[in-house]
Write a protein that holds these residues in place. Structure first.
Motif, short mmCIF file in Angstrom:
data_model
loop_
_atom_site.label_atom_id
_atom_site.label_comp_id
_atom_site.label_asym_id
_atom_site.label_seq_id
_atom_site.Cartn_x
_atom_site.Cartn_y
_atom_site.Cartn_z
N ASN A 41 -6.21 2.42 -6.21
CA ASN A 41 -5.47 2.75 -7.44
C ASN A 41 -5.55 4.23 -7.75
O ASN A 41 -4.55 4.84 -8.17
CB ASN A 41 -6.03 1.94 -8.61
N TRP A 42 -6.74 4.83 -7.54
CA TRP A 42 -6.87 6.28 -7.74
C TRP A 42 -5.95 7.03 -6.77
O TRP A 42 -5.24 7.96 -7.18
CB TRP A 42 -8.32 6.72 -7.50
N ALA A 43 -5.97 6.66 -5.52
CA ALA A 43 -5.15 7.35 -4.52
C ALA A 43 -3.67 7.21 -4.83
O ALA A 43 -2.90 8.16 -4.68
CB ALA A 43 -5.46 6.79 -3.13
N SER B 155 2.38 10.28 -5.42
CA SER B 155 3.60 11.02 -5.75
C SER B 155 3.76 12.29 -4.94
O SER B 155 4.83 12.90 -4.94
CB SER B 155 3.58 11.37 -7.25
N LYS B 156 2.71 12.69 -4.22
CA LYS B 156 2.74 13.94 -3.46
C LYS B 156 2.97 13.72 -1.97
O LYS B 156 3.08 14.68 -1.21
CB LYS B 156 1.43 14.71 -3.67
N ASN C 174 5.33 11.25 0.56
CA ASN C 174 6.39 10.25 0.62
C ASN C 174 5.98 8.99 1.36
O ASN C 174 6.47 7.90 1.08
CB ASN C 174 7.65 10.85 1.27
N GLN C 175 5.09 9.14 2.33
CA GLN C 175 4.71 8.01 3.16
C GLN C 175 3.50 7.24 2.61
O GLN C 175 2.95 6.38 3.31
CB GLN C 175 4.37 8.50 4.57
N PHE C 176 3.14 7.51 1.36
CA PHE C 176 1.91 6.93 0.86
C PHE C 176 1.91 5.41 0.90
O PHE C 176 0.95 4.79 1.39
CB PHE C 176 1.62 7.39 -0.57
N GLU C 177 2.95 4.76 0.40
CA GLU C 177 2.94 3.30 0.31
C GLU C 177 2.85 2.66 1.69
O GLU C 177 2.20 1.63 1.87
CB GLU C 177 4.17 2.80 -0.43
N ARG C 178 3.48 3.27 2.67
CA ARG C 178 3.36 2.74 4.03
C ARG C 178 1.93 2.90 4.52
O ARG C 178 1.38 2.00 5.17
CB ARG C 178 4.33 3.46 4.97
N MET C 179 1.30 4.04 4.21
CA MET C 179 -0.05 4.30 4.67
C MET C 179 -1.11 3.58 3.83
O MET C 179 -2.26 3.48 4.23
CB MET C 179 -0.32 5.80 4.67
N ALA C 180 -0.71 3.07 2.67
CA ALA C 180 -1.67 2.39 1.79
C ALA C 180 -2.27 1.16 2.45
O ALA C 180 -3.34 0.69 2.04
CB ALA C 180 -1.00 2.01 0.48
N PHE D 175 -12.45 14.55 -1.26
CA PHE D 175 -11.21 13.80 -1.47
C PHE D 175 -10.19 14.74 -2.11
O PHE D 175 -10.45 15.38 -3.12
CB PHE D 175 -11.45 12.62 -2.42
N CYS D 176 -9.02 14.82 -1.50
CA CYS D 176 -8.03 15.82 -1.89
C CYS D 176 -7.13 15.30 -3.01
O CYS D 176 -6.64 14.19 -2.94
CB CYS D 176 -7.18 16.20 -0.68
N ALA D 177 -6.95 16.11 -4.04
CA ALA D 177 -5.99 15.79 -5.10
C ALA D 177 -4.96 16.90 -5.23
O ALA D 177 -4.23 16.97 -6.20
CB ALA D 177 -6.70 15.58 -6.43
N GLY D 178 -4.91 17.80 -4.26
CA GLY D 178 -3.97 18.91 -4.28
C GLY D 178 -2.72 18.57 -3.51
O GLY D 178 -1.84 17.86 -3.98
#
Length: 347
Positions: free
Chosen positions: A20-22, A28-29, A31-37, A170-173
């Motif tokens: 959830n944090w990620a 939002s930063k 584009n492939q996040f949901e696939r990689m989730a 852990f990167c948030a940038g």
């Protein structure tokens, strides 16, 4: 080896909480996040521990802010794991002749054993051997270094402490794919071991450590490590690691065992660093082990995540507590790309 101990921070993070944090901070930063989730679901991790609470990761942090949290948290973990190992060995801190400190997740100069010096109660002539940059291979190699120092001088007592705070990077940038994988896999923890060249009575529960071996492959620097970025250490964790393990790990094991005068069939238990679920599967397949046989490795991965260097010592502790015995071989893979091996046997 007289004792093995472990320690983790108080902040326990369920894998669902980290996902959830990620999703909030990185999704939002990239584009492939949901696939990689799916990496969070397939990692084989139920929880892990962090030296910072989850709210600390909500906003970007500078490199000095991250490193300060590392210094505080890693020093505390050093003291907890080291003191516990000494108690279990029935050793006093002022009886330690040398301390090997393994850590690659922050910059500490003076190093962690110096920062913990007063609280631990070490002698002022203790030999300090800080080891940086071995990453996930650090637990096995650090124990091999402790063994060699103890073996060099009769009756020497050595304390090994491996401590990592992977979470502070852990990167948030501006995240990349490796940041997603890193946040799905890594956690914080420490492990310690008491090693001596003093006489061990036959039949005791102590473990005899043999001479270790390493293997480094050329042209593999990009497989695992850190990229030094403006605001953090950026994880390098290439997707080729399971396939690389499948192709090259068996020959590295057989070569290492040959140097030790042993063969694969003589090893009763491989004690492996659980770099990830796919890496464990690759080890079982290439070593022709029964699928799922690396049970303690999977249990540690599920309960603690990949803590880098200390993780294999967590596995070793569980293996010994479950009354596994006979000839063992500790194994880990780390930056370089390097494999590290260490033979263990009953007294």
């Amino acid at each position: 080896m007289i004792s093995v101990s472990t320690a983790v921070p108080s902040e326990k993070l369920a894998q669902s909480v980290v996902l959830n944090w990620a999703r909030r901070t990185l999704g939002s930063k990239l584009n492939q996040f949901e696939r990689m989730a799916k990496a969070f679901e397939n990692a084989g991790i139920a929880s892990r521990y962090s030296i910072a609470d989850i709210s600390w990761f909500e906003t970007p942090k500078s490199w000095p802010e991250r490193n300060e949290v590392y210094l505080q948290g890693a020093t505390q973990l050093f003291v907890e794991a080291g003191a516990r190992a000494l108690r279990e060995a029935n050793w006093a801190a002022d009886e330690i002749d040398a301390v090997v400190t393994v850590s690659s997740t922050g910059i500490a100069t003076p190093t962690l054993e110096a920062r913990a010096f007063v609280e631990m109660g070490f002698r002022d002539d203790i030999m300090r051997i800080p080891v940086f940059g071995l990453g996930c291979a650090g637990g096995v190699t650090g124990l091999a270094i402790a063994r060699d120092i103890a073996a060099a001088t009769p009756n020497t007592r050595v304390l090994l402490v491996a401590v990592e705070a992977c979470s502070v990077s852990f990167c948030a940038g501006t995240p990349n794919k490796s940041d997603i994988i890193g946040s799905a896999l890594f956690g914080d923890g420490a492990a310690a071991a008491c090693v001596t060249s003093e006489h061990i009575s036959p039949g005791s529960s102590d473990i005899i450590i043999g001479k270790g071996a390493q293997k480094i492959w050329p042209d593999t620097l990009s497989i695992m490590g850190w990229d030094v970025e403006e605001d953090s250490l950026g994880v390098v964790f290439d997707k080729s690691i399971p396939a690389f393990t499948q192709q090259y790990f068996f020959s590295a094991v057989t070569d290492a065992l040959a140097k030790m005068g042993k063969q694969v069939g003589e090893i009763d238990r491989f004690v492996c660093h659980p770099g990830g679920a796919k890496v464990l599967q690759a080890i079982e397949q290439c070593m022709q082990l029964q699928p799922g046989i690396l049970e303690e490795e999977r249990n540690v991965l599920s309960d603690y995540g990949n803590m880098s260097a200390p993780t294999v010592l967590f596995v070793l502790k569980q293996v010994l507590e479950n009354n596994n015995s006979g000839e063992m071989l500790m194994c880990s893979l780390g930056p370089g790309f390097t494999a590290s091996f260490l033979p263990l046997g009953s007294a």
